[in-house]
Design a protein around this motif. Structure first.
Motif, mmCIF file in Angstrom:
data_model
loop_
_atom_site.group_PDB
_atom_site.id
_atom_site.type_symbol
_atom_site.label_atom_id
_atom_site.label_comp_id
_atom_site.label_asym_id
_atom_site.label_seq_id
_atom_site.Cartn_x
_atom_site.Cartn_y
_atom_site.Cartn_z
ATOM 1 N N ALA A 185 0.826 -1.213 0.000
ATOM 2 C CA ALA A 185 0.000 0.000 0.000
ATOM 3 C C ALA A 185 0.859 1.262 0.000
ATOM 4 O O ALA A 185 0.402 2.330 -0.388
ATOM 5 C CB ALA A 185 -0.937 -0.001 1.205
ATOM 6 N N GLY A 235 5.908 -1.292 9.688
ATOM 7 C CA GLY A 235 5.488 -1.755 11.012
ATOM 8 C C GLY A 235 4.031 -2.199 11.081
ATOM 9 O O GLY A 235 3.569 -2.648 12.111
ATOM 10 N N GLY A 236 3.324 -2.055 9.989
ATOM 11 C CA GLY A 236 1.896 -2.393 10.010
ATOM 12 C C GLY A 236 1.574 -3.784 9.502
ATOM 13 O O GLY A 236 0.413 -4.144 9.329
ATOM 14 N N SER A 237 2.636 -4.581 9.270
ATOM 15 C CA SER A 237 2.404 -5.939 8.766
ATOM 16 C C SER A 237 2.156 -6.868 9.944
ATOM 17 O O SER A 237 3.027 -7.027 10.798
ATOM 18 C CB SER A 237 3.644 -6.392 7.991
ATOM 19 N N GLN A 238 0.980 -7.437 10.009
ATOM 20 C CA GLN A 238 0.700 -8.341 11.119
ATOM 21 C C GLN A 238 -0.082 -9.563 10.641
ATOM 22 O O GLN A 238 -1.076 -9.432 9.941
ATOM 23 C CB GLN A 238 -0.077 -7.605 12.217
ATOM 24 N N GLY A 255 0.719 -11.514 8.423
ATOM 25 C CA GLY A 255 0.795 -11.668 6.976
ATOM 26 C C GLY A 255 -0.158 -10.775 6.207
ATOM 27 O O GLY A 255 -0.273 -10.871 4.984
ATOM 28 N N GLU A 262 -2.030 -3.698 6.892
ATOM 29 C CA GLU A 262 -2.880 -2.954 7.829
ATOM 30 C C GLU A 262 -3.937 -2.116 7.109
ATOM 31 O O GLU A 262 -4.952 -1.760 7.675
ATOM 32 C CB GLU A 262 -2.030 -2.032 8.713
ATOM 33 N N VAL A 263 -3.687 -1.836 5.849
ATOM 34 C CA VAL A 263 -4.605 -0.976 5.109
ATOM 35 C C VAL A 263 -5.860 -1.737 4.656
ATOM 36 O O VAL A 263 -6.942 -1.190 4.546
ATOM 37 C CB VAL A 263 -3.880 -0.347 3.896
ATOM 38 N N ASN A 264 -5.684 -3.030 4.409
ATOM 39 C CA ASN A 264 -6.794 -3.823 3.897
ATOM 40 C C ASN A 264 -6.621 -5.267 4.356
ATOM 41 O O ASN A 264 -5.711 -5.945 3.914
ATOM 42 C CB ASN A 264 -6.785 -3.728 2.362
#
Lengths: 113, 222, 307
Positions: B153, B162-165, B167, B170-172
């Motif tokens: 994104a 840092g927003g990967s959780q 797999g 974080e945006v979608n």
């Protein structure tokens, strides 16, 4: 078992409800139908495995289209029953007829005439 | 393929208000494959418009035509016989087709019936997903076949952020984290050390940022 | 070449550093910055100033940095890649250096989807890793990304962030190694609630010998209530709040939860101080800046080294 059902129901036979496309339902309304309903086999009993499941999804889709263009998605329905359920078939015909009568004529048709 | 979504009916019907004779145009290529603007969808939209206009008491006359392609002059020229008999063209082709038809028939307005969205693939029947943004400078060799420009994104080249959780981006939550996919792929191929390479700053001049792009093959010109 | 950065001095002198942050206001009133700053005065070595954090429009980081600088602080200008291309980035770096800012923290930036302008176009011309390289090139080589010479080179202490708790976990230490290789001189981590996992990450960091290359400041956030703890756990991507911590807050009577939150925070500070390679803490007291002095005092980190 000589069951009667409302004479205004016109039956279009197809080999499987899976054969019914969106455009068939749309054309029925363009040609003046006030309501359309599909009668398929019981889910899990489709001779072609999932034809009736697909038909149900198409009914849901076509409801949206009919809502968009002002005809009304309520005019479409799907029923599932086995070929042994004549009683239910007649009941469904009465139920749909009553419901559509309540909704009045297809608005696209009434404006035309 | 180019993937598109049909525009909301209300928007389409609003655009069509001044017109009675409509040439509804489909395309047999990408928009047919993504079930947005092929002959089938043209027929359904035509039916919807007719029903709506009949209900409103202002009937519409719709000619349905689906071209083999809307992005090639030889097919676009075959529309000629239908142009005089229509007030407007409503196209279900992608943004390229809509523009190209307009360039050929300058005395008619071409209205878009779809929103063109992305270059993608059929992930499963009825599900299409984006894969390429046409940045003009492919890096898939370095990321082992997963495009960070398109699938992250933030289009970051040294992810994951840092927003990967779990797999997931974080945006979608329906989109996998591109960098999780890339790291998984490095591991799968026994190349995790490649992760330590810092990816250099990208040259975006080959992308849209450099202005409209053109490709010419002199040997093919007639 | 050392910068005018107090933070750099504190770290190089081997002191355990304390930084905190100040989110600029959603308006043009400088008093709002000063009010927040006043809480921190004397208790921190440097103050981070966020850059439109969570993609919500606020007073620019650089402007708030200058207000804080006028109060005697050593500001850390946070810079995200979301809103600027390489032209604007380099221009802002020159401006910040010219006005006396000595620290920069390089970040990718939260996606605009989470902010107050979700329909905005994002930039991401370069990413945080490349931003670190960019600043170091400007500082060390005195050259722009284009290769052209800078007349009057900026001098900045370059930092980055890293989230030890995001996925995939196994590359999180490697990612910091990459940032160190790119030229980062210090790192401030995401809020540490899961000390055990943080410890594992630090172990991996030490295995790569990264703690010798960058100063590591552990992120510390005191929790006001069980509601905040749950929100952090469930709604903030990349945040790791262990269940037993939530349970502990839950079992505390409502009026005592803030106190318990501070207690947990102090325990966390104590634990991370004991981890080899941790050079300081970065206290992010979200809308609770007034607690920072108490935290710093109770943690035995007061007074701070004189600038």
């Amino acid at each position: 078992m000589r069951l009667s059902y409302p004479p205004n129901v016109k039956i279009v036979k197809v080999p499987c409800t899976g054969r019914v496309d969106i455009i068939h339902v749309m054309k029925a309304f363009e040609n003046g139908a006030d309501g359309v309903y599909l009668v398929g086999c019981l889910e899990g009993d489709c001779h072609f495995l999932v034809g009736n499941v697909r038909a149900r999804r198409r009914v849901e889709y076509v409801k949206r289209l009919l809502d968009e263009c002002g005809v009304g998605g309520d005019r479409v329905a799907m029923y599932n029953m086995s070929s042994a359920e004549g009683q239910r078939f007649a009941e469904a015909a009465r139920e749909v007829t009553e419901k559509i009568r309540g909704l009045g004529p297809n608005p696209a048709k009434s404006a035309k005439s | 393929m180019i993937v598109a979504n049909r525009k909301p009916f209300e928007e389409i019907i609003g655009m069509l208000k001044p017109y009675a004779r409509i040439l509804l145009l489909g395309c047999n290529e990408c928009v047919t494959v993504c079930a947005t603007g092929g002959a089938k969808e043209v027929a359904v939209l035509a039916s919807e418009i007719r029903l709506f206009r009949a209900k409103e008491g202002v009937p519409a006359e719709i000619k349905e035509v689906t071209l083999e392609r809307n992005c090639d002059p030889e097919y676009v020229e075959t529309l000629k016989p239908f142009i005089d008999d229509c007030d407007v063209i409503l196209s279900m082709a992608c943004g390229c087709g809509i523009q190209f038809v307009g360039e050929h028939y300058r005395n008619r307005i071409v209205l878009p019936a779809v929103d063109t969205t992305f270059d993608g693939v059929t992930e499963q029947h009825g599900v299409w997903a984006e894969r390429c943004q046409g940045c003009g400078n492919c890096v898939l060799d370095r990321t082992l076949g997963i495009c960070p420009v398109t699938r992250c994104a933030k289009s970051i080249f040294n992810g994951p952020c840092g927003g990967s959780q779990g797999g997931v981006c974080e945006v979608n939550k329906d989109a996998p984290c591109a960098w999780q996919l890339i790291v998984d792929r490095y591991k799968e191929m026994g190349m995790l050390d490649r992760y330590l390479e810092i990816q250099p700053i990208k040259d975006w001049s080959t992308s849209r940022d450099g202005g409209p792009r053109k490709r010419i093959r002199e040997d093919l010109k007639i | 070449m050392s910068t005018g950065s107090n933070l750099e001095k504190v770290l190089k002198n081997g002191n355990f550093a304390v930084t905190s942050e100040c989110g600029p206001p959603r308006g043009a009133d400088p008093e709002a910055v000063k009010k927040k700053g006043a809480f921190l005065s004397g208790y921190v070595d440097a103050v981070n100033v966020t850059d439109n954090q969570t993609s919500v429009v606020r007073m620019s980081s650089l402007s708030a940095c200058l207000i804080l600088r006028s109060m005697g602080f050593d500001p850390v200008m946070q810079m995200v890649c979301r809103d600027r291309n390489r032209i604007a980035i380099q221009s802002d770096i020159l401006g910040a250096a010219a006005l006396g800012v000595s620290n920069i923290l390089c970040l990718s930036g939260d996606h605009q989807k989470f902010g107050d302008h979700p329909t905005a176009k994002n930039v991401f011309d370069i990413d945080s890793m490349q931003l670190i390289q960019c600043v170091r090139q400007m500082v060390d080589d005195g050259r722009f990304l284009s290769g052209e010479e800078i007349k009057g080179r900026p001098n900045l202490f370059v930092g980055c962030a890293e989230n030890p708790f995001a996925d995939p976990f196994e590359i999180r230490a490697m990612r910091l190694a990459k940032k160190a290789k790119a030229g980062a001189q210090f790192v401030q981590t995401q809020c540490v609630f899961n000390v055990e996992k943080f410890g594992k990450w630090m172990e991996m960091v030490r295995d790569l010998n990264v703690h010798e290359k960058v100063y590591i400041l552990a992120g510390i956030t005191p929790m006001k209530s069980v509601g905040m703890a749950k929100y952090m756990k469930n709604s903030v991507p990349g945040m790791d709040v262990p269940d037993d911590l939530i349970k502990r807050m839950q079992q505390t009577p409502k009026e005592k939860q803030a106190e318990e939150g501070i207690k947990i925070c102090l325990e966390t500070i104590e634990k991370v101080r004991g981890i080899k390679g941790v050079s300081g803490i970065h206290i992010m007291a979200i809308e609770w800046e007034q607690m920072v002095p108490e935290i710093v005092r109770s943690a035995g980190l007061y007074p701070r080294p004189q600038p």
